[in-house]
Every structure is written in structure tokens, then in C-alpha cells.
Design an enzyme around this catalytic site. Structure first.
Site, short mmCIF file in Angstrom:
data_model
loop_
_atom_site.label_atom_id
_atom_site.label_comp_id
_atom_site.label_asym_id
_atom_site.label_seq_id
_atom_site.Cartn_x
_atom_site.Cartn_y
_atom_site.Cartn_z
N GLY A 140 0.83 -1.20 0.00
CA GLY A 140 0.00 0.00 0.00
C GLY A 140 0.86 1.25 0.00
N GLY A 196 1.42 4.96 1.92
CA GLY A 196 1.12 5.85 3.04
C GLY A 196 1.48 7.27 2.62
CD GLU A 197 0.94 12.86 3.57
OE1 GLU A 197 0.03 12.48 2.81
OE2 GLU A 197 1.43 13.99 3.55
CG PHE A 198 5.25 10.11 6.14
CD1 PHE A 198 5.81 11.37 6.22
CD2 PHE A 198 4.21 9.78 6.98
CE1 PHE A 198 5.34 12.29 7.15
CE2 PHE A 198 3.73 10.70 7.90
CZ PHE A 198 4.29 11.96 7.98
CD GLU A 234 7.02 1.92 -2.73
OE1 GLU A 234 8.08 1.46 -2.23
OE2 GLU A 234 6.81 1.96 -3.95
CB VAL A 235 2.58 0.30 3.65
CG1 VAL A 235 2.49 -0.66 4.82
CG2 VAL A 235 2.20 1.71 4.09
CE LYS A 275 2.18 2.35 9.08
NZ LYS A 275 1.30 3.32 9.70
CG ASP A 283 -8.38 9.69 12.13
OD1 ASP A 283 -9.61 9.69 11.88
OD2 ASP A 283 -7.51 9.67 11.24
O1 ACK Z 1 -6.35 -2.08 3.69
P1 ACK Z 1 -4.95 -2.50 3.57
O2 ACK Z 1 -4.63 -3.79 2.96
O3 ACK Z 1 -4.25 -2.38 4.99
O4 ACK Z 1 -4.10 -1.32 2.89
C1 ACK Z 1 -3.49 -0.49 3.79
C2 ACK Z 1 -2.08 -0.20 3.35
O5 ACK Z 1 -1.20 -0.94 4.15
C3 ACK Z 1 -1.69 1.28 3.48
O6 ACK Z 1 -1.81 1.68 4.82
C4 ACK Z 1 -1.92 -1.86 4.91
N1 ACK Z 1 -1.26 -1.99 6.20
C5 ACK Z 1 -0.87 -1.01 7.02
N2 ACK Z 1 -0.30 -1.52 8.12
C6 ACK Z 1 -0.34 -2.86 8.00
C7 ACK Z 1 0.07 -3.94 8.82
N3 ACK Z 1 0.65 -3.72 10.00
N4 ACK Z 1 -0.13 -5.19 8.38
C8 ACK Z 1 -0.73 -5.40 7.19
N5 ACK Z 1 -1.14 -4.42 6.38
C9 ACK Z 1 -0.95 -3.16 6.77
C10 ACK Z 1 -3.33 -1.32 5.06
#
Ligand code: ACK
Length: 510
Positions: free
Chosen positions: A191, A193-195, A197-198, A216, A309
Site C-alpha cells: 500500500g 502511506g502519506e510518507f 510505501e507500506v 512503513k 481518529d
Molecule cells: O487495507 P490494507 O490492505 O491495509 O491497505 C493499507 C495499506 O497498508 C496502506 O496503509 C496496509 N497496512 C498497514 N499496516 C499494515 C500492517 N501492520 N499489516 C498489514 N497491512 C498493513 C493497510
């Protein structure tokens, strides 16, 4: 220099000298302490406005390490050196008590004069500690009952706002472990994020098996402020340790890219997860998810942390359907949230999830988090429906002001909708505390029959008088009203003739 004034089996009283040249007026002291044996496991902290504290809830005959730092308007000082003190064992308490008996007996025999002499003697030799100790013990008991005193929650840590550090990079290293990047294996991008890639990946810890993690990253070309904002989340998350709060594994700050490593949650965000599995779960499973979120929120509110939030998009779900609260970062979270909109009072706020007083004058509190929790309940019970559907933000604000509240989603048990309405009380002090919410949901889970009465059933009752839906959790109207913190309406119910739960369940909209 920190001194131990006395120690009992479960408490230690400490005092210290005020620093000579603090940077501004002293606001308070933070006392951090942990068992010497278990340094790595956890620590507790408490605050005191005076240069002394009584720490309770300790184990007998155990060595503890203490450090203290001072907070001024300029922020926190560094921590003092470590001080090691041990709690007393049974004999130390007995010795103190025997001391008291001896002195009282002597005083009785010797009469008043002797008592005066003895008192003087004890005062001069500093051996009046038995008296001070007894007095402080009763003071300690009194304060332990005062939840908002310096000893708010013995053994429970208090949240420390990383922004109060003069140098926020110190905060991240205080609360988060630095991870050597060679231990991280990035596998794929999951995914944005604002900063940056995740990603998902693996983390290897020496002597342990690899664990799946989410990583992150902070994209290149950032300025100092962005780096600080990015790492703020880790400084906050690193202070928490609860099964329903997303766990921080550590950070990478000494090499590029800067990363925050957290536990991996196989099912991603709760809102999209529910939309993907519309209608797939039993009510008990949904209530189990809500219970987990409430338990995480109870932990946060006990620590004095206000989320601001709370929404299904900020809850993550693992492969066991466990829900964990995530997305920490105070105002920055709101900046990043696509749902957040600017308000007339300034600042960005996710209107549909936010309590009216927080929208109107930024009064955020655990009670405003409870309002948001009610909205999360509604999102869960409607499998990720958008609260207030396509109404505009302005219409949402006006409707709430006029007393409109979201109706129960289809198939929603009446007791759950009651709880939602309870969270959406205009007067924030009337909303349930998270501890109330957890115990209410526990009761529902233990008595699943309480979930059989759907809101639809209650409303159609006048047309189907055969079967009487009940609220079996409660034995009387007044018990029920007390449990939803609406005890002040008991007289209204009685005056209107609603004297039994049966009659309440037959109540029609008219
Ligand atoms: O809905 P998602 O699959 O769950 O898409 C977002 C994306 O990253 C951007 O935030 C996923 N995400 C965030 N943190 C985690 C985490 N700890 N484990 C698995 N997915 C995550 C989030």
C-alpha cells in the site's frame, strides 16, 4: 540525588532535591521505574509535582531501578542516573510495627514527660520514621484510590507526548528499538502511506524465528519536519503494549530508507476487510471484533492517550480476526486522513467520526474517542457502510446538532444499537467509559441470547404482539437505564408508565 525515605513490602517513598538551574519553572517530575531483573520487559512511570513520590503496587523484597527527569515549559530534561532501591520483606513491615508498639507502650508507662523526651529524642535522631511511614502509608492508600492523582494507575504507564521532548529524535530512541536493516527482508509493496510505501516482509531476531512484519518507509527527499512527523508515530506506538494495539517491532533511523517496522496484520484495514466479506460473519464474531477494539481503547484511555481518529479504516485485522488499533500521530494523523476536512475552528477533522464538541471547539478527549467508537460499531455492524452515506459534512453536523442519530444497520441487535446511541450522547460525560463498553460487550458475549432481539423486531412489536422481545441482561427498567448510564431518566420512564422491561420493549415510536 534520589533518596529512599522508606520502603514497605509493596511501596517505596522517594525524595530528591530540586535541580539548581532548571530551564524555566518546573511543571512536574516523571519517575520511571522497573524491576531490576526484568529491565527489558516493561517499565512503569508516574508523575509528581513535588520532589517526592510514593510508588505503590510493587513486589516485596524486589530490587527496582528508578530514574527521574524534570519537565519544564521547555520540555523534558534528560533522565537522572539510575537509582536502585529494594522493597521491604515481611520482617521489615513487622519490625516497623513492633517499633510502633514499643514506643506506644513506653509512652504509656513513662507518662507524658517521658513521651515528650522520647519524641524529642526520636526527632533528633531521625528515628521517627516509623511514624512518618505509618502516616504515609495511610496517605498512600488514600492516593491509590484517587485515579487522577500522581499515582493514577499504579503499574500502568502514562503516555508521554513525544512533542514535549526538546529533541523529538530522543523520543524515538527512548521508545523504539533501532533495528539493523540487515535483519529486515522486504517482500512486496502492500500500500501507499502519506510518507512512502507500506511493504510486507520478514524480520529476523537472533535466536528467534523470523516473523512477518509490515514496513512503513519514508520516501527519499524528505525534509527534517517530515522525518520527525513520520517517526512520531513510532514514538507513540512504542509506548504501548497491548494485544489490541498494533505492536511496534522497531525503527531504522541510522540508514536509508528510514523505516518503521510493525507486526503484520494479514487481513489489512477493517473497513475494506468488512466490505470484502459483506454478511459473512456471525453477530458474535462481529461483537468479538468490537470487544477487541474497545479493549485496546480502554488501554489507551487508561494511559491518558486520546486517539482522535478512531475509525474502521484505522483498525487492522489479523488472520484470527483480532482487531488492533493503529494510526497514531496526533494531529498528523488527521492531516493524512483523506476523510479529514477543514473546519471553521481550523484544523482537519474527520467529521463523520468526530464528537460535536471536538468539531466545534477541538475538545478531544477519551469521551470524544467513545463517540468515534460508536461510529466504528456502526461501521462494523453494517459491514463497512459509509456513516451518514452520501450526506455532506455540513449536513452531518447540522443533523447531529438537531438530535439525529444513525439508525441501526440491518440485522443489528437492539442492545448494540442502544450502546451506539449511548456513545453518541451530546453531553460527553454521559457517554460510557471504555471500561463500561468492554464489560457491556462481555455480558453480551456471555449471554448470546441477548443479541437475538434485533432493532427491527422491537419496532414491529405492535403488529406482532405474540412474542415479547426482552433485554434479558437487565432485571428492571432502572437496572437497564443505569447500565446505559441513563439513570437520570428513571422517573420519566416510571411517570410514563414504563415500569417493566416488557413494557419498554413494546414501546413504539409514537
Ligand atoms: O487495507 P490494507 O490492505 O491495509 O491497505 C493499507 C495499506 O497498508 C496502506 O496503509 C496496509 N497496512 C498497514 N499496516 C499494515 C500492517 N501492520 N499489516 C498489514 N497491512 C498493513 C493497510
Amino acid at each position: 540525588m534520589v533518596r529512599k525515605d522508606w520502603a514497605s513490602q509493596n511501596s517505596i517513598a522517594l525524595s530528591w532535591q530540586e535541580p539548581d538551574f532548571p530551564h524555566g519553572a518546573i511543571l512536574d517530575y516523571e519517575i520511571k521505574y522497573y524491576e531490576k531483573e526484568h529491565e527489558q520487559l516493561s517499565y512503569s512511570s508516574t508523575r509528581s509535582k513535588a520532589p517526592s513520590v510514593i510508588i505503590t503496587g510493587l513486589k516485596p523484597a524486589t530490587k527496582y531501578i528508578f530514574h527521574i527527569r524534570v519537565r519544564t515549559a521547555a520540555g523534558y530534561s534528560g533522565y537522572s542516573q539510575k537509582f536502585e532501591f529494594e522493597t521491604g520483606d515481611e520482617t521489615s513491615d513487622m519490625a516497623a510495627e513492633q517499633g510502633q508498639i514499643l514506643v506506644i507502650a513506653t509512652a504509656a508507662v513513662g507518662g507524658f514527660t517521658l513521651l515528650v523526651i522520647l519524641t524529642l529524642f526520636f526527632l533528633i535522631t531521625g528515628r521517627c520514621q516509623w511514624y512518618i511511614k505509618a502516616k504515609m502509608k495511610s496517605e498512600e492508600k488514600r492516593r491509590a484510590h484517587l485515579q487522577n492523582g500522581d499515582l493514577r494507575f499504579p503499574g500502568v504507564k502514562t503516555y508521554i507526548d513525544p512533542d514535549t521532548y526538546e529533541d523529538p529524535s530522543l523520543a524515538v530512541h527512548e521508545f523504539a528499538k533501532e533495528i539493523d536493516p540487515s535483519r529486515i527482508r522486504i517482500e512486496r509493496v502492500i500500500g501507499a502511506g502519506e510518507f512512502g510505501e507500506v511493504c510486507s516482509g520478514r524480520l529476523k531476531t537472533p535466536g528467534k524465528r523470523e516473523i512477518p512484519v509490515a514496513i512503513k518507509t519514508l520516501k527519499g527527499g524528505y525534509v527534517d519536519r517530515q522525518r520527525r512527523d513520520f517517526l512520531r508515530e513510532a514514538s507513540i506506538m512504542g509506548q504501548f503494549d497491548h494485544p489490541n494495539i498494533i505492536r511496534l517491532e522497531g525503527v531504522v533511523t541510522k540508514s536509508r530508507p528510514v523505516m518503521i517496522v510493525v507486526e503484520y496484520m494479514e487481513n489489512g484495514s477493517l473497513d475494506s476487510f468488512l466490505r470484502k466479506h459483506d454478511g459473512h460473519f456471525t453477530v458474535i464474531q462481529l461483537v468479538g471484533m468490537l470487544r477487541g477494539i474497545a479493549s485496546g481503547m480502554k488501554y489507551l484511555s487508561d494511559m491518558g492517550y486520546v486517539h482522535r481518529d478512531l475509525a474502521a479504516r484505522n483498525i487492522l485485522v489479523n488472520s484470527n480476526l483480532m482487531c488492533k488499533v493503529s494510526d497514531f500521530g496526533l494531529s498528523r494523523v488527521l492531516e493524512d486522513d483523506p476523510e479529514a476536512a477543514y473546519t471553521t475552528s481550523g484544523g482537519k477533522i474527520p467529521i463523520r467520526w468526530t464528537a460535536p464538541e471536538a468539531i466545534a471547539y477541538r475538545k478531544f478527549s477519551s469521551a470524544s474517542d467513545a463517540w468515534s467508537y460508536g461510529i466504528v460499531m456502526w461501521e462494523v455492524m453494517s459491514y463497512g457502510e459509509r456513516p451518514y452515506w452520501e450526506m455532506s459534512n455540513q449536513d452531518v453536523i447540522l443533523s447531529i446538532e438537531e438530535g439525529y442519530r444513525l439508525p441501526a444497520p440491518m440485522g443489528c441487535p437492539a442492545s448494540l444499537h442502544q450502546l451506539m446511541l449511548h456513545c453518541w450522547q451530546k453531553e460527553r460525560n454521559h457517554r460510557p467509559k471504555f471500561s463500561d463498553i468492554v464489560s457491556f460487550l462481555d455480558k453480551l458475549i456471555r449471554n448470546p441470547s441477548t443479541l437475538h432481539t434485533l432493532v427491527e423486531d422491537v419496532l414491529v412489536m405492535p403488529d406482532s404482539p405474540g412474542e415479547v422481545p426482552e433485554y434479558p441482561l437487565f432485571v428492571s427498567v432502572s437496572d437497564w437505564l443505569d447500565s446505559i448510564k441513563m439513570g437520570q431518566y428513571k422517573n420519566n420512564f416510571m411517570a410514563a408508565g414504563f415500569t417493566t422491561l416488557d413494557m419498554v420493549s413494546r414501546m413504539s415510536i409514537e
